[in-house]
Each structure stands twice: as structure tokens, then as C-alpha cells.
Design a protein around this motif. Structure first.
Motif, PDB file in Angstrom:
ATOM      1  N   PHE A 124      24.812  38.988  54.419  1.00 62.68           N
ATOM      2  CA  PHE A 124      25.896  38.214  55.023  1.00 62.68           C
ATOM      3  C   PHE A 124      25.930  38.382  56.539  1.00 62.68           C
ATOM      4  CE2 PHE A 124      30.472  38.106  56.251  1.00 62.68           C
ATOM      5  CZ  PHE A 124      30.709  36.769  56.012  1.00 62.68           C
ATOM      6  N   VAL A 125      25.874  39.619  57.020  1.00 66.23           N
ATOM      7  CA  VAL A 125      25.997  39.854  58.468  1.00 66.23           C
ATOM      8  C   VAL A 125      24.753  39.407  59.226  1.00 66.23           C
ATOM      9  CG1 VAL A 125      27.619  41.748  58.148  1.00 66.23           C
ATOM     10  CG2 VAL A 125      25.181  42.249  58.324  1.00 66.23           C
ATOM     11  N   ALA A 126      23.645  39.177  58.537  1.00 65.08           N
ATOM     12  CA  ALA A 126      22.422  38.722  59.197  1.00 65.08           C
ATOM     13  C   ALA A 126      22.452  37.230  59.513  1.00 65.08           C
ATOM     14  CB  ALA A 126      21.209  39.043  58.320  1.00 65.08           C
ATOM     15  N   THR A 127      23.549  36.567  59.182  1.00 68.10           N
ATOM     16  CA  THR A 127      23.694  35.127  59.400  1.00 68.10           C
ATOM     17  C   THR A 127      24.857  34.863  60.356  1.00 68.10           C
ATOM     18  OG1 THR A 127      25.293  34.779  57.612  1.00 68.10           O
ATOM     19  CG2 THR A 127      22.955  34.805  57.010  1.00 68.10           C
ATOM     20  N   SER A 128      25.132  33.586  60.590  1.00 73.32           N
ATOM     21  CA  SER A 128      26.294  33.207  61.405  1.00 73.32           C
ATOM     22  C   SER A 128      27.554  33.066  60.575  1.00 73.32           C
ATOM     23  CB  SER A 128      26.016  31.877  62.120  1.00 73.32           C
ATOM     24  OG  SER A 128      25.841  30.828  61.172  1.00 73.32           O
ATOM     25  N   TRP A 129      27.476  33.317  59.275  1.00 73.19           N
ATOM     26  CA  TRP A 129      28.615  33.072  58.393  1.00 73.19           C
ATOM     27  C   TRP A 129      29.830  33.952  58.668  1.00 73.19           C
ATOM     28  CZ3 TRP A 129      30.113  29.146  55.625  1.00 73.19           C
ATOM     29  CH2 TRP A 129      29.164  28.173  55.316  1.00 73.19           C
ATOM     30  N   PRO A 130      29.687  35.189  59.183  1.00 73.67           N
ATOM     31  CA  PRO A 130      30.906  35.956  59.472  1.00 73.67           C
ATOM     32  C   PRO A 130      31.884  35.222  60.394  1.00 73.67           C
ATOM     33  CG  PRO A 130      29.032  37.423  59.470  1.00 73.67           C
ATOM     34  CD  PRO A 130      28.482  36.034  59.329  1.00 73.67           C
ATOM     35  N   TRP A 131      31.396  34.297  61.209  1.00 75.45           N
ATOM     36  CA  TRP A 131      32.270  33.542  62.112  1.00 75.45           C
ATOM     37  C   TRP A 131      32.749  32.231  61.484  1.00 75.45           C
ATOM     38  CZ3 TRP A 131      28.512  36.773  63.609  1.00 75.45           C
ATOM     39  CH2 TRP A 131      28.821  37.713  64.588  1.00 75.45           C
ATOM     40  N   GLN A 132      32.339  31.957  60.254  1.00 72.96           N
ATOM     41  CA  GLN A 132      32.687  30.682  59.632  1.00 72.96           C
ATOM     42  C   GLN A 132      33.590  30.823  58.409  1.00 72.96           C
ATOM     43  OE1 GLN A 132      29.297  27.803  59.345  1.00 72.96           O
ATOM     44  NE2 GLN A 132      28.063  29.527  60.024  1.00 72.96           N
ATOM     45  N   VAL A 133      33.800  32.041  57.944  1.00 72.98           N
ATOM     46  CA  VAL A 133      34.607  32.230  56.745  1.00 72.98           C
ATOM     47  C   VAL A 133      36.058  32.523  57.111  1.00 72.98           C
ATOM     48  CG1 VAL A 133      32.644  33.043  55.411  1.00 72.98           C
ATOM     49  CG2 VAL A 133      34.119  34.711  56.560  1.00 72.98           C
ATOM     50  N   GLU A 134      36.933  32.237  56.185  1.00 74.44           N
ATOM     51  CA  GLU A 134      38.350  32.554  56.362  1.00 74.44           C
ATOM     52  C   GLU A 134      38.613  34.032  56.138  1.00 74.44           C
ATOM     53  OE1 GLU A 134      42.429  31.531  53.904  1.00 74.44           O
ATOM     54  OE2 GLU A 134      41.179  29.868  54.576  1.00 74.44           O
ATOM     55  N   VAL A 136      36.630  37.870  54.436  1.00 81.35           N
ATOM     56  CA  VAL A 136      35.576  38.597  53.732  1.00 81.35           C
ATOM     57  C   VAL A 136      36.240  39.360  52.602  1.00 81.35           C
ATOM     58  CG1 VAL A 136      33.759  40.321  53.902  1.00 81.35           C
ATOM     59  CG2 VAL A 136      34.212  38.800  55.836  1.00 81.35           C
ATOM     60  N   LEU A 137      35.762  39.135  51.385  1.00 76.91           N
ATOM     61  CA  LEU A 137      36.374  39.698  50.189  1.00 76.91           C
ATOM     62  C   LEU A 137      35.479  40.818  49.666  1.00 76.91           C
ATOM     63  CD1 LEU A 137      38.716  39.276  48.127  1.00 76.91           C
ATOM     64  CD2 LEU A 137      37.224  37.676  46.935  1.00 76.91           C
ATOM     65  N   VAL A 138      35.804  42.057  50.033  1.00 76.24           N
ATOM     66  CA  VAL A 138      35.049  43.215  49.562  1.00 76.24           C
ATOM     67  C   VAL A 138      35.524  43.558  48.152  1.00 76.24           C
ATOM     68  CG1 VAL A 138      34.600  45.673  49.933  1.00 76.24           C
ATOM     69  CG2 VAL A 138      34.662  44.093  51.886  1.00 76.24           C
ATOM     70  N   GLU A 139      34.603  43.523  47.193  1.00 81.54           N
ATOM     71  CA  GLU A 139      34.963  43.704  45.795  1.00 81.54           C
ATOM     72  C   GLU A 139      34.202  44.887  45.202  1.00 81.54           C
ATOM     73  OE1 GLU A 139      35.921  40.063  43.637  1.00 81.54           O
ATOM     74  OE2 GLU A 139      34.641  38.994  45.051  1.00 81.54           O
ATOM     75  N   PRO A 163      32.206  45.833  61.923  1.00 77.69           N
ATOM     76  CA  PRO A 163      33.359  45.037  62.383  1.00 77.69           C
ATOM     77  C   PRO A 163      33.153  43.561  62.066  1.00 77.69           C
ATOM     78  CG  PRO A 163      32.594  46.544  64.087  1.00 77.69           C
ATOM     79  CD  PRO A 163      31.549  46.566  63.018  1.00 77.69           C
ATOM     80  N   GLN A 164      34.216  42.931  61.576  1.00 81.25           N
ATOM     81  CA  GLN A 164      34.140  41.534  61.181  1.00 81.25           C
ATOM     82  C   GLN A 164      35.099  40.676  62.004  1.00 81.25           C
ATOM     83  OE1 GLN A 164      32.155  39.834  58.707  1.00 81.25           O
ATOM     84  NE2 GLN A 164      31.020  41.725  59.110  1.00 81.25           N
ATOM     85  N   PRO A 165      34.676  39.474  62.403  1.00 76.16           N
ATOM     86  CA  PRO A 165      35.577  38.584  63.136  1.00 76.16           C
ATOM     87  C   PRO A 165      36.661  37.973  62.252  1.00 76.16           C
ATOM     88  CG  PRO A 165      33.468  37.502  62.754  1.00 76.16           C
ATOM     89  CD  PRO A 165      33.315  38.915  62.294  1.00 76.16           C
ATOM     90  N   ALA A 166      36.435  37.927  60.947  1.00 76.14           N
ATOM     91  CA  ALA A 166      37.415  37.363  60.020  1.00 76.14           C
ATOM     92  C   ALA A 166      38.212  38.489  59.373  1.00 76.14           C
ATOM     93  CB  ALA A 166      36.708  36.539  58.944  1.00 76.14           C
ATOM     94  N   ALA A 167      39.305  38.127  58.737  1.00 79.00           N
ATOM     95  CA  ALA A 167      40.095  39.101  57.987  1.00 79.00           C
ATOM     96  C   ALA A 167      39.260  39.687  56.857  1.00 79.00           C
ATOM     97  CB  ALA A 167      41.342  38.427  57.418  1.00 79.00           C
ATOM     98  N   VAL A 168      39.519  40.940  56.531  1.00 76.92           N
ATOM     99  CA  VAL A 168      38.814  41.613  55.440  1.00 76.92           C
ATOM    100  C   VAL A 168      39.830  41.982  54.369  1.00 76.92           C
ATOM    101  CG1 VAL A 168      37.449  43.620  54.765  1.00 76.92           C
ATOM    102  CG2 VAL A 168      37.028  42.499  56.970  1.00 76.92           C
ATOM    103  N   LEU A 169      39.562  41.553  53.151  1.00 80.17           N
ATOM    104  CA  LEU A 169      40.392  41.899  51.998  1.00 80.17           C
ATOM    105  C   LEU A 169      39.563  42.807  51.095  1.00 80.17           C
ATOM    106  CD1 LEU A 169      42.624  39.518  49.897  1.00 80.17           C
ATOM    107  CD2 LEU A 169      41.164  41.208  48.788  1.00 80.17           C
ATOM    108  N   VAL A 170      40.125  43.952  50.719  1.00 80.29           N
ATOM    109  CA  VAL A 170      39.404  44.928  49.902  1.00 80.29           C
ATOM    110  C   VAL A 170      40.149  45.117  48.588  1.00 80.29           C
ATOM    111  CG1 VAL A 170      38.500  47.281  49.788  1.00 80.29           C
ATOM    112  CG2 VAL A 170      38.627  46.096  51.999  1.00 80.29           C
ATOM    113  N   HIS A 171      39.437  44.984  47.470  1.00 79.74           N
ATOM    114  CA  HIS A 171      40.087  45.228  46.183  1.00 79.74           C
ATOM    115  C   HIS A 171      39.073  45.730  45.181  1.00 79.74           C
ATOM    116  CE1 HIS A 171      38.930  42.003  43.233  1.00 79.74           C
ATOM    117  NE2 HIS A 171      38.403  41.508  44.325  1.00 79.74           N
ATOM    118  N   GLY A 172      39.575  46.365  44.131  1.00 81.34           N
ATOM    119  CA  GLY A 172      38.730  46.851  43.053  1.00 81.34           C
ATOM    120  C   GLY A 172      39.173  46.268  41.733  1.00 81.34           C
TER     121      GLY A 172
END
Length: 219
Positions: A124-134, A136-139, A163-172
Motif C-alpha cells: 500500500f505505502v509503495a503506491t500513491s494510494w495513501p493520499w487517495q483513500v479516506e 486506512v483500516l488496520v485489521e 505515518p499516514q496522510p489519511a485517518a487510521v482506524l485500528v480494530h481487531g
């Protein structure tokens, strides 16, 4: 399972303190669906119950395993202003994830990038997508996410993301749901809880509603 039941559950969760909802529309025999004719019924019912609250859905491969068919179905979803979901989760390790995320963005639907493993985080971080998502959902999912316990598994993904430019949501999920939720709160990340994640409170007692889990999470 039905649109009406999901709407009632969503309203109860928001009343308990949730500020967005994630739902799984279902069709025949209660199977999850991406068919817009059926997805729209759920979104209409939920939005009527919780006007002004953002509503998201899933696109996971278990709903429609064929990535070509899955993409074709999602491309039929309209812009949120025309009734489409406000956001949708895309599991980054699944085949066709980037094409699916691009289709959602083209239609004005926010993308939640579902990251289950450190390897997926690296991709994911190897692309430009971190700047395009609403978001990041860490699961952290037992027996799917590498790691012997949930907090360590989640921390490994977070480290790989950086570090991510978008909000990070973490859940299990399952036995990792509560420890990972408390980790997310400690770290200042967004989090979520619901019957998709666990059927039990922190001491192992069975709960009946997502609203009850939200209240416990905020306690």
C-alpha cells in the motif's frame, strides 16, 4: 439481516455513540450482496434511520469471489449524492483491490484501505494510494494476520505503514477485538466495534447488539 433490522441496529449504535456505521447488505437467504438493487434497499433504510451519518459497506472477496464480476457490480453503484454509499472498504491483499478502489473513487465513494498484514501495508505505502483513500483500516484478525496476539499484530502493521496522510482506524476481531480496540484508543487512532468483530464483552459475556458493544467501548 434485513434492511429494516440493519436500520434499527444502526440507529441504536449511533445513539450509543457511534459517529459512522459499516453495514453488510444482504439478499436471498441472508447472503451478502453487491447487487445495487439490493444494496440500495439497505442504504435507504439505514439513512432514513440515521440522517446525516456516514454509511459504509464492504467489498470483500467473500461476497463475490471473481474479481472481474465484483468490479462490474461495484461500477454500478452511484455517487453518494445519488444514493451510493459514503465509503466502502477494500481489502488491499485481495486480487483486484486497486481496480476496485479506483472505481469507487471515480464514483465519488470514499475508500477504506483494509490492511490485514505487514506485507499488504508495504504494498500500500509503495503506491500513491495513501493520499487517495479516506481512511486506512488496520485489521488484526486471528489466524489471518501474522502474530501471536492482537496488539502485537496490529503494531506490526502500523510500523509497516508508518505515518499516514489519511485517518487510521485500528480494530481487531474475535478474541483480539477488545485488546486491539483499547490499543487504538491509547494510540489516538479511530476504532470500531460491532457484532461483525465480536459477540462478547471484555469479560466474555455474550452481548446481543452492536449498540451494547459501542457503549462498552466508550465506557
Amino acid at each position: 439481516m434485513t434492511p429494516g433490522q440493519l436500520a434499527l441496529a444502526a440507529a441504536a449504535a449511533v445513539e450509543a455513540g457511534a459517529d459512522a456505521v459499516h453495514v453488510h447488505p444482504r439478499g436471498d437467504l441472508s447472503r451478502e450482496t453487491l447487487d445495487w438493487a439490493l444494496v440500495s434497499l439497505t442504504l435507504e433504510a439505514v439513512r432514513e434511520a440515521i440522517p446525516g451519518v456516514r454509511v459504509g459497506v464492504s467489498t470483500h472477496a467473500g461476497i463475490v469471489p471473481d474479481p472481474v464480476e465484483r468490479l462490474a457490480l461495484v461500477r454500478r453503484w452511484p455517487h453518494p449524492a445519488d444514493g451510493g454509499p459514503d465509503f466502502a472498504s477494500v481489502n488491499w491483499h485481495e486480487e483486484g483491490a486497486v481496480e476496485l478502489a479506483l472505481a469507487l473513487r471515480t464514483q465519488g465513494i470514499g475508500v477504506e484501505a483494509g490492511i490485514w498484514t505487514p506485507r499488504a501495508a508495504g504494498s500500500f505505502v509503495a503506491t500513491s494510494w495513501p493520499w487517495q483513500v479516506e481512511r486506512v483500516l488496520v485489521e488484526a484478525i486471528p489466524r489471518r494476520t501474522p502474530g501471536g496476539y492482537g496488539t502485537w499484530a496490529a503494531e506490526r502493521i502500523l510500523a509497516a505503514l508508518g505515518p499516514q496522510p489519511a485517518a487510521v482506524l485500528v480494530h481487531g476481531e474475535q478474541e483480539w477485538a477488545w485488546p486491539v480496540l483499547r490499543l487504538a484508543q491509547t494510540l489516538g487512532h479511530d476504532t470500531r466495534i460491532g457484532l461483525e468483530d465480536t459477540l462478547y464483552d471484555q469479560v466474555g459475556r455474550r452481548v446481543e447488539t452492536s449498540a451494547e458493544l459501542v457503549r462498552l467501548a466508550l465506557a
